[in-house]
Design a protein around this motif. Structure first.
Motif, PDB file in Angstrom:
ATOM      1  N   GLY A  21       0.774  -1.236   0.000  1.00  0.00           N
ATOM      2  CA  GLY A  21       0.000   0.000   0.000  1.00  0.00           C
ATOM      3  C   GLY A  21       0.803   1.281   0.000  1.00  0.00           C
ATOM      4  O   GLY A  21       0.230   2.371   0.045  1.00  0.00           O
ATOM      5  N   TYR A  22       2.132   1.177  -0.047  1.00  0.00           N
ATOM      6  CA  TYR A  22       2.973   2.370  -0.069  1.00  0.00           C
ATOM      7  C   TYR A  22       3.219   2.798  -1.512  1.00  0.00           C
ATOM      8  O   TYR A  22       3.541   1.974  -2.373  1.00  0.00           O
ATOM      9  N   ALA A  23       3.081   4.086  -1.775  1.00  0.00           N
ATOM     10  CA  ALA A  23       3.204   4.581  -3.147  1.00  0.00           C
ATOM     11  C   ALA A  23       4.571   5.202  -3.417  1.00  0.00           C
ATOM     12  O   ALA A  23       5.209   4.912  -4.417  1.00  0.00           O
ATOM     13  N   CYS A  24       5.017   6.064  -2.509  1.00  0.00           N
ATOM     14  CA  CYS A  24       6.286   6.779  -2.711  1.00  0.00           C
ATOM     15  C   CYS A  24       7.354   6.152  -1.819  1.00  0.00           C
ATOM     16  O   CYS A  24       7.342   6.328  -0.590  1.00  0.00           O
ATOM     17  N   ILE A  25       8.271   5.419  -2.432  1.00  0.00           N
ATOM     18  CA  ILE A  25       9.237   4.598  -1.686  1.00  0.00           C
ATOM     19  C   ILE A  25      10.654   5.052  -2.011  1.00  0.00           C
ATOM     20  O   ILE A  25      11.036   5.154  -3.185  1.00  0.00           O
ATOM     21  N   ALA A  26      11.428   5.310  -0.974  1.00  0.00           N
ATOM     22  CA  ALA A  26      12.802   5.780  -1.147  1.00  0.00           C
ATOM     23  C   ALA A  26      13.796   4.746  -0.651  1.00  0.00           C
ATOM     24  O   ALA A  26      13.601   4.156   0.419  1.00  0.00           O
ATOM     25  N   GLY A  27      14.851   4.521  -1.411  1.00  0.00           N
ATOM     26  CA  GLY A  27      15.974   3.723  -0.947  1.00  0.00           C
ATOM     27  C   GLY A  27      16.979   4.638  -0.272  1.00  0.00           C
ATOM     28  O   GLY A  27      17.222   5.754  -0.741  1.00  0.00           O
ATOM     29  N   VAL A  28      17.558   4.182   0.828  1.00  0.00           N
ATOM     30  CA  VAL A  28      18.459   5.025   1.626  1.00  0.00           C
ATOM     31  C   VAL A  28      19.727   4.250   1.972  1.00  0.00           C
ATOM     32  O   VAL A  28      19.652   3.089   2.391  1.00  0.00           O
ATOM     33  N   ASP A  29      20.873   4.893   1.805  1.00  0.00           N
ATOM     34  CA  ASP A  29      22.141   4.278   2.192  1.00  0.00           C
ATOM     35  C   ASP A  29      23.117   5.383   2.562  1.00  0.00           C
ATOM     36  O   ASP A  29      22.889   6.562   2.290  1.00  0.00           O
ATOM     37  N   VAL A 117       7.375  11.233   1.326  1.00  0.00           N
ATOM     38  CA  VAL A 117       7.780   9.830   1.225  1.00  0.00           C
ATOM     39  C   VAL A 117       6.897   8.976   2.128  1.00  0.00           C
ATOM     40  O   VAL A 117       6.718   9.288   3.307  1.00  0.00           O
ATOM     41  N   ASP A 118       6.348   7.898   1.570  1.00  0.00           N
ATOM     42  CA  ASP A 118       5.496   6.997   2.347  1.00  0.00           C
ATOM     43  C   ASP A 118       6.300   5.960   3.118  1.00  0.00           C
ATOM     44  O   ASP A 118       5.905   5.538   4.207  1.00  0.00           O
ATOM     45  N   PHE A 119       7.418   5.520   2.518  1.00  0.00           N
ATOM     46  CA  PHE A 119       8.126   4.368   3.066  1.00  0.00           C
ATOM     47  C   PHE A 119       9.571   4.401   2.584  1.00  0.00           C
ATOM     48  O   PHE A 119       9.859   4.826   1.471  1.00  0.00           O
ATOM     49  N   TYR A 132      10.607   8.310   9.477  1.00  0.00           N
ATOM     50  CA  TYR A 132       9.835   7.784   8.351  1.00  0.00           C
ATOM     51  C   TYR A 132       9.630   6.279   8.548  1.00  0.00           C
ATOM     52  O   TYR A 132      10.519   5.598   9.066  1.00  0.00           O
ATOM     53  N   LEU A 133       8.467   5.787   8.141  1.00  0.00           N
ATOM     54  CA  LEU A 133       8.258   4.341   8.142  1.00  0.00           C
ATOM     55  C   LEU A 133       9.321   3.700   7.268  1.00  0.00           C
ATOM     56  O   LEU A 133       9.644   4.208   6.189  1.00  0.00           O
ATOM     57  N   HIS A 134       9.874   2.590   7.725  1.00  0.00           N
ATOM     58  CA  HIS A 134      10.954   2.000   6.943  1.00  0.00           C
ATOM     59  C   HIS A 134      11.081   0.506   7.192  1.00  0.00           C
ATOM     60  O   HIS A 134      10.572  -0.032   8.177  1.00  0.00           O
ATOM     61  N   ARG A 135      11.783  -0.134   6.253  1.00  0.00           N
ATOM     62  CA  ARG A 135      12.182  -1.522   6.398  1.00  0.00           C
ATOM     63  C   ARG A 135      13.684  -1.591   6.197  1.00  0.00           C
ATOM     64  O   ARG A 135      14.217  -1.052   5.212  1.00  0.00           O
ATOM     65  N   ALA A 136      14.388  -2.206   7.132  1.00  0.00           N
ATOM     66  CA  ALA A 136      15.838  -2.359   7.017  1.00  0.00           C
ATOM     67  C   ALA A 136      16.137  -3.669   6.288  1.00  0.00           C
ATOM     68  O   ALA A 136      15.514  -4.697   6.567  1.00  0.00           O
ATOM     69  N   ILE A 137      17.077  -3.609   5.373  1.00  0.00           N
ATOM     70  CA  ILE A 137      17.466  -4.784   4.588  1.00  0.00           C
ATOM     71  C   ILE A 137      18.981  -4.957   4.690  1.00  0.00           C
ATOM     72  O   ILE A 137      19.735  -4.100   4.210  1.00  0.00           O
ATOM     73  N   VAL A 138      19.414  -6.018   5.338  1.00  0.00           N
ATOM     74  CA  VAL A 138      20.843  -6.296   5.435  1.00  0.00           C
ATOM     75  C   VAL A 138      21.394  -6.549   4.033  1.00  0.00           C
ATOM     76  O   VAL A 138      20.799  -7.283   3.241  1.00  0.00           O
ATOM     77  N   LYS A 139      22.497  -5.887   3.708  1.00  0.00           N
ATOM     78  CA  LYS A 139      23.074  -5.924   2.356  1.00  0.00           C
ATOM     79  C   LYS A 139      22.052  -5.471   1.320  1.00  0.00           C
ATOM     80  O   LYS A 139      22.010  -5.968   0.190  1.00  0.00           O
ATOM     81  N   GLY A 140      21.262  -4.485   1.715  1.00  0.00           N
ATOM     82  CA  GLY A 140      20.205  -3.985   0.839  1.00  0.00           C
ATOM     83  C   GLY A 140      20.705  -3.386  -0.452  1.00  0.00           C
ATOM     84  O   GLY A 140      19.977  -3.371  -1.453  1.00  0.00           O
ATOM     85  N   ASP A 141      21.953  -2.887  -0.446  1.00  0.00           N
ATOM     86  CA  ASP A 141      22.482  -2.303  -1.677  1.00  0.00           C
ATOM     87  C   ASP A 141      22.775  -3.358  -2.734  1.00  0.00           C
ATOM     88  O   ASP A 141      23.028  -3.027  -3.896  1.00  0.00           O
TER      89      ASP A 141
END
Length: 213
Positions: A21-29, A117-119, A132-141
């Protein structure tokens, strides 16, 4: 032993977030947690559906400097790609510690996007108190294309900053090692003492107990 084929990041994590349901999603590093000098820099990138995603995006650490620079330029020029950069200064790193400073830089990068940003998809571990709502991803890059793009944005931006710092403080070789604790850098620290760009809270610098040059 059979060599494992290289796998590239995809838009699957972004797609999964949209399904939720999230529309605007940003990757962050981020780039620059480990060096003895200079700021920590974060990048945030939004790759909206249908945007021109540069070919060959990958974890910045897996790319040559030439490929990083090319992809950096393409990200800035690509139609539809939204990007933002944030940093935490040396003074902030020394005052609040490098982990909190990294999280601050990440929040500033998302804010710099200039859109709601939604997520966020963040490389590494969860960020307590992140605004901001977020999900952490190990080795996400290596998994998410938007995080990979953010890693390139952060790395190249910081490299450019350290190359500029080299012109102001030529005794340390910042253009070459970008502030990391190489043999050349440590020898320069012993010979000349720290400059205002050095992180006084980091052991190799703090142990010198010398004034700024």
């Amino acid at each position: 032993m059979e060599k494992r084929a290289h796998t590239y990041p995809t838009l699957r994590p972004e797609h999964e977030a949209r399904v939720e349901g999230y529309a605007c999603i940003a990757g962050v590093d981020e780039a620059g947690r480990g060096p003895l000098a200079g700021p920590v820099v974060a990048g945030a990138v939004i790759l909206p559906p249908g945007c021109a995603v540069p070919a060959g995006l990958d974890d910045s650490k897996k790319l040559t400097p030439v490929r990083r620079e090319r992809l950096f330029a393409e990200l800035l020029e690509s139609s539809g790609v939204v990007h933002g950069v944030g940093l935490a200064t040396v003074e902030e790193i020394d005052r609040i510690n490098i982990l909190k400073a990294t999280h601050l830089a990440m929040a500033r990068a998302v804010e710099a996007l200039g859109v709601a940003v939604d997520f966020c998809l963040i490389d590494g571990l969860p960020v307590p108190g992140f605004p901001y709502l977020h999900r952490a991803i190990v080795k996400g890059d290596s998994i998410s294309l938007s995080i990979a793009a953010a890693s390139i944005l952060a790395k190249v931006t910081r490299d450019h900053m350290m190359e500029e710092a080299d012109r102001e403080y030529p005794l340390y070789g910042f253009a070459k090692h970008k502030g990391y604790g190489t043999k050349q850098h440590l020898e320069a620290l012993l010979r000349h003492g720290p400059c205002p760009l050095h992180r006084r809270s980091f052991g190799p610098v703090a142990q010198l107990e010398l004034p700024f040059v």
